[in-house]
Design a protein around this motif. Sequence first.
Motif, short mmCIF file in Angstrom:
data_model
loop_
_atom_site.label_atom_id
_atom_site.label_comp_id
_atom_site.label_asym_id
_atom_site.label_seq_id
_atom_site.Cartn_x
_atom_site.Cartn_y
_atom_site.Cartn_z
N PRO A 176 5.14 4.63 2.34
CA PRO A 176 4.57 6.04 1.96
C PRO A 176 5.27 6.68 0.67
O PRO A 176 6.37 6.45 0.28
N GLY A 177 4.25 7.18 -0.03
CA GLY A 177 4.61 8.02 -1.43
C GLY A 177 5.48 9.14 -1.39
O GLY A 177 5.73 9.58 -0.32
N PHE A 178 5.93 9.72 -2.50
CA PHE A 178 6.31 11.18 -2.88
C PHE A 178 7.87 11.28 -2.33
O PHE A 178 8.47 12.06 -2.95
N TYR A 179 8.59 10.43 -1.67
CA TYR A 179 10.09 10.74 -1.20
C TYR A 179 10.90 9.72 -1.47
O TYR A 179 10.40 8.47 -1.24
N GLY A 180 12.16 9.86 -0.91
CA GLY A 180 13.25 8.88 -1.08
C GLY A 180 14.35 9.54 -0.49
O GLY A 180 14.27 10.66 0.12
N SER A 181 15.49 9.09 -0.58
CA SER A 181 16.76 9.77 0.24
C SER A 181 18.02 9.89 -0.99
O SER A 181 17.97 9.02 -2.04
N LEU A 182 18.70 10.78 -0.81
CA LEU A 182 20.10 11.07 -1.59
C LEU A 182 21.13 10.30 -0.89
O LEU A 182 20.74 9.65 0.23
N PRO A 183 22.03 10.22 -1.54
CA PRO A 183 23.34 9.43 -1.10
C PRO A 183 23.72 9.71 0.45
O PRO A 183 24.03 8.63 1.04
N VAL A 238 0.89 -1.34 -0.15
CA VAL A 238 -0.10 -0.04 0.20
C VAL A 238 0.84 1.21 0.07
O VAL A 238 1.76 1.43 0.89
N VAL A 239 0.57 1.98 -0.86
CA VAL A 239 1.37 3.45 -0.98
C VAL A 239 0.47 4.71 -0.89
O VAL A 239 -0.22 4.86 -1.56
N PRO A 240 0.38 5.14 0.45
CA PRO A 240 -0.60 6.32 0.81
C PRO A 240 0.09 7.69 0.53
O PRO A 240 1.31 7.82 0.48
N SER A 241 -0.81 8.55 -0.01
CA SER A 241 -0.20 10.15 0.10
C SER A 241 -0.69 10.60 1.34
O SER A 241 -0.90 10.05 2.11
N ALA A 242 -0.19 12.08 1.28
CA ALA A 242 -0.49 12.71 2.67
C ALA A 242 -2.12 13.09 2.64
O ALA A 242 -2.55 13.12 1.63
#
Length: 440
Positions: free
Chosen positions: A168-175, A35-39
């Motif tokens: 959760p949707g919309f983001y991830g991380s940089l190195p 499941v991938v939720p938005s805000a």
Amino acid sequence: MKKVVKFGGSSLASAEQFQKVGSIIRAEENVRRYVVPSAPGKRFDGDTKVTDMLYDCYETAVKGTDFAEKLEKIKERYNEIIWGLKLSLSLDGEFEKIRELFAQGVGSDYAASRGEYLNGIIMANYLGYEFIDAAEVIFFDANGEFDAEKTNKILSAKLRKIEKAVIPGFYGSLPGGQIKTFSRGGSDITGSIVARAAKADLYENWTDVSGFLVTDPRIVKNPEPIETITYRELRELAYMGASVLHDEAIFPVRSEGIPINIRNTNDPSAPGTMIVENTCKKPKYTITGIAGKKGFAAINIEKDRMNSMIGFGRRVLSVLEDNKISFEHVPSGIDTMSVFVHQSEFEAKEQKVLAGLRRELKPDYMDLDSDLALIAVVGRGMRATRGTAGRIFSALAHANINIRMIDQGSSEMDIIIGVANSDFENAIRAIYDIFVIAQL
Ligand code: ADP
Ligand code: ASP
Ligand code: MG
């Protein structure tokens, strides 16, 4: 059978909406596994999305002004959901951490990402699914570009070990571990990335309309839903303003041939729209969809024998490139060429661009048009049908609308029309009427 299900902001705006989502997931509990939720989005007209509240709150924090009240309002949105669902969950610790990091100037991407992050924690608790922080499985490279291969490797390994999860949707991380978001509406992209990594059979994208509609429901009342649309058609429409699905969202699933099904959380029995690579299914109408955007300017350039000058087009575009302006369309004739640019981007650099063009090309004549809208009429059925352009023109003529530009894409799958901003809505209604209403 394995499905990834993404729920948009309005589907998760309140406890009542969460309950609808819960019933949808439980109806296919062993299938709807990721499941991938938005805000939380708008609960009613005039309400504010939590993502917008977060951007605003963080801006206040950066200015060094007191942001406690704004953060409290955001916390209330989540508590309203937690209490409405009768969960024994407290986000106090999370909000304390957010407060500290906001005060330290953690960055607006981190701020915005908390909307999906916190909603994901609630969703996982409500469903009894495992919570996976997107920062640990979705990666961007040092240039801030999405790193598809690293993500797919790590995320698919993780999902192999977990049967049911909320990401959760919309983001991830940089190195370095810093949080980075996609552009607005980006949870659609996360859903697609998870579907690819899970090797899902279907990516269900649940929203507040019963599928991809022939045109924008805010312009035409109750437009017909599209039963089946191809990735290519969808991308053209999404890019041209049909904002129901992010235009980048098709790439991850497309590489695995996973179809997308757009569904309505408020009407789960409606079949919605299937988005596929190819289909033998004939579209119901000659056209598949109509979408458009306002706010363009056109630079019209005339020069005798332009057609025989090698490199003329390249030189025009290089002036735009030097000024870091992207172009949208370049319709041309024998001695004329127009370049459509985003007016807001162009305005500040207008005189520099015109001077550059004059110096580089020595045109016979050059002028500007502003306040233009572009409308895309898209359909895989258009190639095999004669007279589509003719019907569009007669519909617009009947509606007293002056056409300022016409451009047919080389795929013969779309016709782009330029009209005045003020004619935009009427033009879309006229085109819808001739292709859809007249056929009903
Ligand atoms: P979500 O929050 O679920 O991601 P969005 O607001 O991003 O939902 O997208 C759904 C909205 O897209 C609809 O409510 C509708 O107003 C708008 N929209 C614009 N064009 C179309 C279209 N052609 N078909 C369906 N919806 C459209
Ligand atoms: N919440 C984010 C936005 O409003 C992402 C999304 O909804 O897809 O843009
Ligand atoms: Mg959306």
